[in-house]
Design a protein around this motif. Structure first.
Motif, short mmCIF file in Angstrom:
data_model
loop_
_atom_site.label_atom_id
_atom_site.label_comp_id
_atom_site.label_asym_id
_atom_site.label_seq_id
_atom_site.Cartn_x
_atom_site.Cartn_y
_atom_site.Cartn_z
N TYR A 112 10.72 3.65 9.71
CA TYR A 112 9.28 3.43 9.58
C TYR A 112 8.61 3.42 10.96
O TYR A 112 7.52 3.98 11.14
CB TYR A 112 8.99 2.09 8.88
CG TYR A 112 9.05 2.15 7.37
CD1 TYR A 112 8.32 3.10 6.65
CD2 TYR A 112 9.81 1.23 6.64
CE1 TYR A 112 8.36 3.14 5.26
CE2 TYR A 112 9.86 1.26 5.25
CZ TYR A 112 9.13 2.22 4.57
OH TYR A 112 9.17 2.26 3.21
N ARG A 113 9.26 2.78 11.93
CA ARG A 113 8.67 2.74 13.28
C ARG A 113 8.59 4.13 13.89
O ARG A 113 7.59 4.48 14.54
CB ARG A 113 9.50 1.80 14.17
CG ARG A 113 9.35 0.33 13.82
CD ARG A 113 10.00 -0.57 14.86
NE ARG A 113 10.02 -1.95 14.40
CZ ARG A 113 11.06 -2.54 13.82
NH1 ARG A 113 12.18 -1.85 13.64
NH2 ARG A 113 10.99 -3.79 13.43
N GLU A 122 1.19 5.75 6.15
CA GLU A 122 1.96 4.95 5.18
C GLU A 122 3.01 4.10 5.88
O GLU A 122 3.26 2.96 5.48
CB GLU A 122 2.63 5.87 4.15
CG GLU A 122 3.38 5.12 3.08
CD GLU A 122 4.06 6.03 2.07
OE1 GLU A 122 5.11 5.64 1.53
OE2 GLU A 122 3.54 7.14 1.84
N ALA A 123 3.63 4.62 6.92
CA ALA A 123 4.63 3.86 7.66
C ALA A 123 3.97 2.69 8.39
O ALA A 123 4.52 1.58 8.42
CB ALA A 123 5.35 4.77 8.65
N MET A 124 2.80 2.90 8.97
CA MET A 124 2.09 1.81 9.64
C MET A 124 1.76 0.69 8.66
O MET A 124 1.94 -0.50 8.97
CB MET A 124 0.80 2.34 10.28
CG MET A 124 0.99 3.37 11.36
SD MET A 124 -0.62 3.94 11.97
CE MET A 124 -0.12 5.29 13.04
N VAL A 125 1.26 1.07 7.48
CA VAL A 125 0.88 0.06 6.50
C VAL A 125 2.11 -0.70 6.00
O VAL A 125 2.06 -1.92 5.80
CB VAL A 125 0.13 0.73 5.33
CG1 VAL A 125 -0.13 -0.27 4.20
CG2 VAL A 125 -1.20 1.31 5.81
N SER A 157 -7.22 5.01 7.77
CA SER A 157 -6.66 4.58 6.49
C SER A 157 -7.61 3.61 5.80
O SER A 157 -7.81 2.48 6.28
CB SER A 157 -5.31 3.89 6.72
OG SER A 157 -4.91 3.17 5.57
N PRO A 158 -8.19 3.97 4.64
CA PRO A 158 -9.08 3.03 3.95
C PRO A 158 -8.33 1.80 3.44
O PRO A 158 -8.91 0.72 3.35
CB PRO A 158 -9.64 3.86 2.79
CG PRO A 158 -8.67 4.97 2.59
CD PRO A 158 -8.08 5.26 3.94
N GLU A 159 -7.04 1.95 3.14
CA GLU A 159 -6.27 0.79 2.70
C GLU A 159 -6.13 -0.23 3.83
O GLU A 159 -6.30 -1.43 3.63
CB GLU A 159 -4.88 1.23 2.23
CG GLU A 159 -4.02 0.07 1.73
CD GLU A 159 -2.65 0.51 1.25
OE1 GLU A 159 -1.93 -0.34 0.70
OE2 GLU A 159 -2.30 1.69 1.42
N ALA A 160 -5.85 0.25 5.05
CA ALA A 160 -5.73 -0.65 6.19
C ALA A 160 -7.08 -1.29 6.52
O ALA A 160 -7.16 -2.48 6.84
CB ALA A 160 -5.19 0.11 7.40
#
Length: 402
Positions: A112-113, A122-125, A157-160
């Motif tokens: 992920y990192r 997606e990996a950041m979230v 990212s709207p989720e973030a």
């Protein structure tokens, strides 16, 4: 007529040729071209080959291992090209879920990192989620989670952005700051409102698609981090209402019932209450129950009133009609320490007790035939609500083995 015959003849010729070619290739490896390119160290081919192998119906252990080897070959190289980043994210997901590789959280976080370093949102979230999983006082882990969210938000990212808005609205990992929260919600709301909010349609998200607009409406309605402004609150609630937000419909119902920022209009209030109640929002169901009990804007109807009270408190009729049974479950149907921004529609303790006592009184007033009608109406509502649309699309069909 002649043109139709010519088109039919050409179609038959194409069909014969396609069948002939397919039979000629029956013994060939359909992935040979990808294997050739992957063997030449092409990361796109390596990634595509791995995914195609895993698309086989029930791939064998040897096929799974081969796919993971190709994914590693594509992912384990410097640079941030698209196939490399996709392979890194896919490996992270596999190790995270234990699919094909066995569960290994440390290995998942490593991939992920690496994907996050290549700007994979997606990996950041997911990294933010891991670091923010623990509740309580701010910690180095929560600070790292907020940092990952900020990186994802700045990439778009709207989720973030929404998650940051929620964090600043409630405090904890960051100090409570309604102004900062509003800033992030203003960034995410237009994008999130591109999708329906109820049911929370595909693409599915951690937060409901209408959540930013719901918060913004509440901020303006209650003057949190911004001057109180009923017109702005109504506009945000209306925008979310058009996308089927039960909280926004309930809020609009309250505005029209009490004439807050709009002329008082009980008919319009009931339209919004009903839209919210049909999506199982308990507070709106309670308001409908009161309206039918009092005959306020609708003809008085004890059967409808009992139905909505029962749905609002989440109790079956049997529990309501037996003294002492329903009140035992009050805590599961109320919010003891409700925040002003709790959108789940649960009744507070006073509203729950009022709805429950009115439901008990009605259940003792109605005859068995009327109670049967209430029960049938509740069952029909639950069937529509719990079996409605909103599920993700089916997975693509798997590839048959040759």
């Amino acid at each position: 007529m002649i043109a139709r015959m010519l088109r039919l003849s050409l179609s038959l010729i194409c069909l014969v040729l396609s069948v002939t070619v397919c039979h000629a290739d029956d013994g060939a490896d359909p992935l040979q071209a990808l294997r050739n390119a992957a063997g030449k160290n092409d990361p796109e081919a390596q990634y595509s080959l791995a995914i195609e192998i895993l698309r086989f119906c029930r791939p064998t252990k040897e096929q799974q291992d081969e796919a993971i080897r190709w994914l590693r070959a594509a992912a384990d190289r410097p640079g941030g090209s698209q196939p490399v980043a996709k392979a890194q994210l896919r490996l992270a997901r596999f190790y995270d879920a234990g699919t094909y590789t066995g569960k290994d959280t440390d290995e998942a976080l490593r991939w992920y990192r690496r994907a996050a370093d290549n700007l994979v949102v997606e990996a950041m979230v997911r990294l933010a989620e891991v670091h923010l999983a623990k509740k309580g006082a701010p910690s180095p882990d929560s600070a790292a989670g907020v940092e990952w969210l900020q990186k994802a938000a700045h990439v778009g990212s709207p989720e973030a952005e929404t998650w940051l808005g929620v964090l600043y609205a409630h405090g904890g990992a960051v100090p409570r700051d309604y102004g900062e929260s509003r800033k992030w919600f203003l960034r995410s709301a237009p994008t999130m409102l591109n999708w329906s909010c109820w049911p929370n349609n595909w693409p599915r998200r951690r937060f409901g698609n209408c959540l930013p607009a719901e918060y913004l409406g509440t901020f303006f309605a209650e003057g949190l981090g911004t001057p109180q402004n009923d017109d702005a609150a109504r506009l945000w609630f209306e925008a979310a209402s058009r996308k089927y937000s039960p909280y926004s419909d309930y809020s609009l119902g309250m505005m029209y019932e009490h004439g807050k920022g709009v002329p008082a209009d009980i008919a319009k209030a009931l339209v919004h209450y009903r839209a919210s109640a049909q999506r199982n929002f308990g507070l709106a169901q309670y308001q409908l129950g009161l309206a039918y009990l009092r005959g306020d804007g609708v003809p008085a109807d004890q059967i409808e009133a009992l139905k909505w009270f029962a749905l609002a408190i989440g109790q079956p009729l049997m529990a309501i009609s037996l003294p002492g049974q329903g009140s035992r479950n009050r805590e599961s149907n109320t919010e003891r320490n409700r925040e002003p921004l709790d959108f789940r529609g649960k009744l507070n303790a006073a509203a729950y007790d009022d709805a429950f006592s009115k439901a008990v009184e009605l259940s003792r007033t109605l005859d068995p035939q009327q109670l049967a009608k209430v029960d049938a109406s509740i069952r029909a509502f639950e069937l529509r609500y719990f079996e409605g649309p909103g599920h993700p699309p089916p997975a693509p069909p798997c590839r048959p083995h040759r």
